[in-house]
Design a protein around this motif. Structure first.
Motif, mmCIF file in Angstrom:
data_model
loop_
_atom_site.group_PDB
_atom_site.id
_atom_site.type_symbol
_atom_site.label_atom_id
_atom_site.label_comp_id
_atom_site.label_asym_id
_atom_site.label_seq_id
_atom_site.Cartn_x
_atom_site.Cartn_y
_atom_site.Cartn_z
ATOM 1 N N ASP A 113 36.581 32.796 37.897
ATOM 2 C CA ASP A 113 37.906 33.999 37.886
ATOM 3 C C ASP A 113 37.661 34.257 36.492
ATOM 4 O O ASP A 113 38.502 33.784 35.511
ATOM 5 N N LEU A 125 40.608 47.862 46.177
ATOM 6 C CA LEU A 125 39.858 46.531 46.416
ATOM 7 C C LEU A 125 38.555 46.183 46.313
ATOM 8 O O LEU A 125 38.338 47.351 47.382
ATOM 9 N N SER A 163 52.127 39.191 37.070
ATOM 10 C CA SER A 163 50.472 39.631 38.170
ATOM 11 C C SER A 163 50.665 38.527 39.185
ATOM 12 O O SER A 163 50.045 38.657 40.238
ATOM 13 N N ALA A 212 39.126 44.234 41.728
ATOM 14 C CA ALA A 212 40.678 45.210 41.864
ATOM 15 C C ALA A 212 41.321 45.678 40.562
ATOM 16 O O ALA A 212 41.387 45.198 39.327
ATOM 17 N N GLU A 213 41.296 46.682 41.155
ATOM 18 C CA GLU A 213 42.134 47.891 39.913
ATOM 19 C C GLU A 213 42.412 49.585 40.447
ATOM 20 O O GLU A 213 42.750 49.307 41.787
ATOM 21 N N GLY A 232 50.037 39.808 43.011
ATOM 22 C CA GLY A 232 49.221 39.301 43.769
ATOM 23 C C GLY A 232 49.710 38.674 44.974
ATOM 24 O O GLY A 232 48.836 39.067 45.442
ATOM 25 N N ALA A 274 42.713 40.281 49.557
ATOM 26 C CA ALA A 274 41.263 39.777 49.513
ATOM 27 C C ALA A 274 40.786 38.755 50.088
ATOM 28 O O ALA A 274 39.825 38.169 50.131
ATOM 29 N N PHE A 314 39.964 40.505 38.533
ATOM 30 C CA PHE A 314 41.645 41.538 39.273
ATOM 31 C C PHE A 314 41.996 41.992 37.723
ATOM 32 O O PHE A 314 42.357 41.447 36.621
ATOM 33 N N VAL A 361 47.471 41.605 46.902
ATOM 34 C CA VAL A 361 46.764 41.519 46.444
ATOM 35 C C VAL A 361 46.459 40.292 47.192
ATOM 36 O O VAL A 361 44.998 40.610 48.075
ATOM 37 N N SER A 362 46.709 39.628 46.930
ATOM 38 C CA SER A 362 45.752 37.961 48.043
ATOM 39 C C SER A 362 45.914 38.243 49.369
ATOM 40 O O SER A 362 44.655 37.618 49.820
#
Length: 343
Positions: free
Chosen positions: A165, A328, A139, A270-271, A143, A151, A236, A147-148
């Motif tokens: 978190d 997000l 992950s 996040a999903e 991410g 985000a 997340f 993701v990061s």
């Protein structure tokens, strides 16, 4: 009399030139296993770092020569002047290696038990569980690129100073947020292996005075007192685990979070949305299946919006992520019972 040779009956599947897609699956499975295993052992980094001389690949600390030759045969590495290095294809794949680690190590054995799950011989959660460290590592790698960056861009639009978190894994995002925004943070994760790795990473980043991680259930909000002073909660790929217990459980969780956190605080989520059935979908069908095995359902973007707004949160921003089908969500706490304060 001329001898008559027997004629063999050839079935369609026996034609030598007929496509046999099974070997594409076979190759993909083998490459996934090899690359994920090398990554977890710290050996893939040697290839990513510039190359591995063939004469150093037979020792206990080296990459076995047979493995390098196999990867060369599959176009992942190239051999030049006795040194193996990543090919262009290998570089493209290893940039996304987190998906391989997440699948092969975190959920490979879960998928292998699908037959027993289907017959009732075994049950997920009691007989078979996912590997927390592999999931956290995969992950974090996913991410990093998918993701990061998204985000971080969203968080630049709000003010916050203390982060919680929820389901932090190995705390890579929490560490990045502390470095980027100068905030303090607390992470909570259920997997002891992930918490152990998080502690090492925090210490290595020299952030022990600003970031801590505690092993615990992120679903138990009463056990996270830091939420009362947090102006940002991050979740997340956690909320679908709350939704596993039903929509009422999800609504109760979001409402309670709203009463604990200050009014005006934000939640960044996040999903992955459920598979739509489109023939060219990537990632989502596999993600949906794995979570169905774990008796978890996924929601669409609209489904999450309905849940948040019903629980007293207002939408601040929604954007797509690098993960196919992932979204997000940034929501603001407008719950009447929320503590005074916040951004």
């Amino acid at each position: 009399m001329t001898d008559v040779q027997p004629t063999l009956k050839v079935e369609p599947g026996d034609v030598p030139d007929a496509p046999r897609p099974v070997f594409e699956l076979f190759e993909g499975f083998a490459l996934t296993s090899v690359l994920a295993s090398l990554e977890r052992a710290g050996l893939l980094a040697r290839l990513e770092g510039g190359g591995v001389p063939a004469d150093s690949a037979e020792g206990e600390d080296g990459l076995p020569l047979a493995t390098l030759r196999y990867l060369a045969q599959r176009g992942i590495v190239e051999e030049t002047d006795g040194t193996f290095s990543l090919s262009a294809r290998g570089q493209a794949i290893t940039r996304d290696k987190g998906y391989l680690v997440w699948l092969q190590g975190g959920y490979g054995h879960v998928l292998a038990a699908l037959g027993d799950f289907s017959t009732g011989a075994q049950r997920y959660g009691s007989d078979v569980i996912r590997d927390g460290r592999w999931v956290a590592d995969g992950s974090a790698l996913i991410g990093r690129d998918d993701v990061s960056p998204h985000a971080t861009a969203v968080l630049e639009t709000i003010d916050f100073s203390h982060v919680v978190d929820l389901g932090c894994g190995n705390a890579r995002f929490l560490i990045a947020a502390a470095n980027r925004f100068g905030v303090t943070g607390v992470g909570v994760d259920l997997a002891p292996e992930a918490c152990e790795d998080a502690g090492h990473a925090i210490a290595a980043a020299d952030l022990s005075d600003r970031v801590i991680v505690r092993c615990g259930d992120a679903g138990d909000l009463d056990a996270i007192p830091e939420l009362a002073d947090a102006d940002l909660a991050v979740a997340f790929f956690l909320l679908h685990e709350i939704f596993e217990h039903g929509r009422d459980a999800l609504m109760s969780y979001l409402r309670k979070l709203g009463t604990i956190m200050p009014r005006g605080a934000h939640m960044l989520v996040a999903e992955v949305q459920p598979a739509s059935g489109a023939p060219d979908e990537r990632w989502r069908p596999e993600f949906t299946l794995l979570h169905a095995i774990m008796r978890q359902q996924l929601l669409t973007e609209q489904g999450w919006h309905d849940a948040f707004t019903e629980a007293g949160w207002s939408r601040h921003e929604v954007r797509e992520l690098g993960l196919p089908g992932a979204v997000l969500l940034l929501y603001r706490n407008d719950a009447p019972g929320g503590a005074e304060g916040g951004a």
